[in-house]
Enzyme design. Sequence first.
Site, short mmCIF file in Angstrom:
data_model
loop_
_atom_site.label_atom_id
_atom_site.label_comp_id
_atom_site.label_asym_id
_atom_site.label_seq_id
_atom_site.Cartn_x
_atom_site.Cartn_y
_atom_site.Cartn_z
N PHE A 45 -7.69 -2.52 2.38
CA PHE A 45 -7.27 -3.56 1.45
C PHE A 45 -7.54 -4.96 2.02
O PHE A 45 -7.98 -5.86 1.30
CB PHE A 45 -5.78 -3.38 1.14
CG PHE A 45 -5.29 -4.22 -0.01
CD1 PHE A 45 -5.88 -4.15 -1.26
CD2 PHE A 45 -4.20 -5.07 0.14
CE1 PHE A 45 -5.43 -4.91 -2.33
CE2 PHE A 45 -3.73 -5.84 -0.92
CZ PHE A 45 -4.35 -5.76 -2.15
N ARG A 83 5.78 4.91 2.59
CA ARG A 83 4.64 5.80 2.87
C ARG A 83 4.46 5.89 4.38
O ARG A 83 4.75 4.90 5.10
CB ARG A 83 3.38 5.19 2.23
CG ARG A 83 2.15 6.05 2.30
CD ARG A 83 0.97 5.34 1.64
NE ARG A 83 -0.14 6.24 1.44
CZ ARG A 83 -1.32 5.88 0.92
NH1 ARG A 83 -1.52 4.64 0.53
NH2 ARG A 83 -2.28 6.77 0.78
N PHE A 104 4.79 -10.03 -9.61
CA PHE A 104 4.88 -9.93 -8.16
C PHE A 104 5.62 -11.19 -7.71
O PHE A 104 5.03 -12.27 -7.60
CB PHE A 104 3.44 -9.87 -7.63
CG PHE A 104 3.27 -9.60 -6.17
CD1 PHE A 104 4.34 -9.47 -5.30
CD2 PHE A 104 1.98 -9.44 -5.64
CE1 PHE A 104 4.15 -9.21 -3.96
CE2 PHE A 104 1.78 -9.18 -4.30
CZ PHE A 104 2.87 -9.07 -3.46
N LYS A 145 -8.44 6.31 -2.35
CA LYS A 145 -8.46 7.77 -2.22
C LYS A 145 -7.21 8.41 -2.81
O LYS A 145 -7.27 9.50 -3.35
CB LYS A 145 -8.59 8.18 -0.75
CG LYS A 145 -9.95 7.96 -0.16
CD LYS A 145 -10.11 8.78 1.11
CE LYS A 145 -11.49 8.58 1.72
NZ LYS A 145 -11.56 9.20 3.06
N GLY A 146 -6.08 7.74 -2.61
CA GLY A 146 -4.84 8.24 -3.19
C GLY A 146 -4.41 9.59 -2.64
O GLY A 146 -3.97 10.46 -3.41
N GLY A 204 2.32 2.61 -2.63
CA GLY A 204 2.37 3.27 -3.94
C GLY A 204 3.07 2.41 -4.98
O GLY A 204 3.59 2.92 -5.99
N THR A 205 3.05 1.11 -4.76
CA THR A 205 3.70 0.13 -5.65
C THR A 205 3.19 0.25 -7.08
O THR A 205 3.97 0.28 -8.04
CB THR A 205 3.37 -1.30 -5.16
OG1 THR A 205 3.21 -1.32 -3.76
CG2 THR A 205 4.40 -2.29 -5.63
N SER A 221 -4.87 2.43 4.69
CA SER A 221 -5.00 1.85 3.35
C SER A 221 -4.99 0.32 3.43
O SER A 221 -5.78 -0.37 2.76
CB SER A 221 -3.85 2.36 2.46
OG SER A 221 -3.96 1.82 1.17
N THR A 273 8.17 -6.57 -5.49
CA THR A 273 8.24 -7.39 -4.27
C THR A 273 7.77 -6.58 -3.07
O THR A 273 7.95 -5.35 -3.04
CB THR A 273 9.66 -7.91 -3.99
OG1 THR A 273 9.59 -8.80 -2.88
CG2 THR A 273 10.65 -6.82 -3.65
N HIS A 274 7.16 -7.28 -2.11
CA HIS A 274 6.85 -6.65 -0.81
C HIS A 274 7.76 -7.24 0.28
O HIS A 274 7.53 -7.01 1.46
CB HIS A 274 5.40 -6.94 -0.40
CG HIS A 274 4.36 -6.14 -1.15
ND1 HIS A 274 4.56 -4.85 -1.55
CD2 HIS A 274 3.09 -6.46 -1.52
CE1 HIS A 274 3.46 -4.41 -2.17
NE2 HIS A 274 2.56 -5.38 -2.16
N LYS A 309 0.79 -1.24 0.00
CA LYS A 309 0.00 0.00 0.00
C LYS A 309 0.82 1.28 0.00
O LYS A 309 0.30 2.37 0.25
CB LYS A 309 -1.01 0.05 1.16
CG LYS A 309 -1.83 -1.19 1.40
CD LYS A 309 -2.24 -1.92 0.15
CE LYS A 309 -3.32 -1.26 -0.66
NZ LYS A 309 -3.58 -2.07 -1.90
#
Length: 295
Positions: free
Chosen positions: A142, A130, A81, A258-259, A50-51, A138, A107-108, A48
Site C-alpha cells: 500500500f 489482522r 475517514f 490478494k485478500g 480489512g476496513t 499489505s 478511523t485508523h 490494511k
Amino acid sequence: MAEPNPFLRQKLVPIRGVPMLDSLVENWPAVEAVQARPDDLLIATYPKAGTTWISEIVEMIYHNGDVEKCRRDAIHVRVPFMEMIFPGHPTGVQQLEAMKPPRLIKTHLPAQLLPKSFWETYCKIIYVARNAKDEAVSYFHFYQMAKVHPEPGTWQEYLESFMSGDVAFGSWYDHVKGWWEKAKEHRILYLFYEDMKEDPRREVLKVLRFLERDVSDDVLEKILHHTSFQEMKDNPMVNYGVVPSKFMDQSVSAFMRKGIAGDWKNLFTVAQNERFNEDYERKMAGCTLRFRTEI
Ligand code: PPS
C-alpha cells in the site's frame, strides 16, 4: 517548474507521539473536537486490517442488502475517514458534519487518540484486527501504491520501520493492544480478519447481533456475495478505482491486492521471520490477544 504536490510522499510527524501523515496535523484540532452521536457506528482498524471489507458489510446491513444503494457513492464518501484529508475534497470531519444519522465512521486512530466524545457517548464500535505479518506485507504494498505515504524503501527497510512503529498511524502492536484493552470497558466488537476469511457467515452473524439487527436468509446471502473478495475487487465503489492514479497507482499494486491470510510467507525470508517472531514475543508479552498467521 511546478511546485511539488504536498500530498505526495508526505513525511511522518508525531501527533501525541504517534507518527502521522504531515497533512493531518493542521486539521488535528478539528478531529479532536468531533462530536460523536450515540447512534454513530465507528469502524476502527489499523490500516490494511480489512476496513473496507467490514465497512461494506455494515453498509449492506444498514441498507438491508440493497446493492444499488451501496453503489450510490465511493466507500470513502459513504463511510467518511474521520481524520483524513483528501486534496480537493471536504475533510473527513466536514463530511461527518454534513452527514445524516445514523453515521458510519472510519478511523485508523489508536485508541488513545480517539476524540473523547466517542467514549462519552458510548456509541458502538467495531474493531477489526489482522495478524502482524500479513499487515506488514499489505501495508508495504500500500505504501508503494498510495503515494501520500513516504517512500517505503526496500522490503527489509520497510519491515524494520513496521516493527519499530515508524509508519503512518504508529505501532501495530500498540494499536491492537490499546483497542483490546478498551474492548473490556466499552461497546466494542473486536473481530479478526482471519476469522472473517475462515467463515464470513459466522462473522456477519456476529456483526448483526452486535448491531441488534436481523436480516432474512436471502439478504444474508446477498451480503456475503456482494462482500466477497472477487466482487469487491471488481466494484469501483469499494476498490478505490475512483481515486486519481497520482494518489493511488493501482498499476503498482491493486488496492484489492490478494485478500488472503498467510501471504506473508511469499515475502518474509527465514531470517526475517525469526527476527520478527522474537521481537513479536517481546512486544506482545503479557497480552492475551492471539492471532493466527494462517488459516
Ligand atoms: S485501508 O487502506 O487501511 O482502508 O485498507 P483495508 O481496507 O483495511 O485493507 C485492505 C486489505 O483488505 C483486503 N480486503 C479483503 N480481503 C478479503 N475479502 C474481502 N472482501 C476484502 N476486501 C478487502 C485487501 O485485499 C487488502 O489486503 P491485501 O493483503 O493487501 O490484499
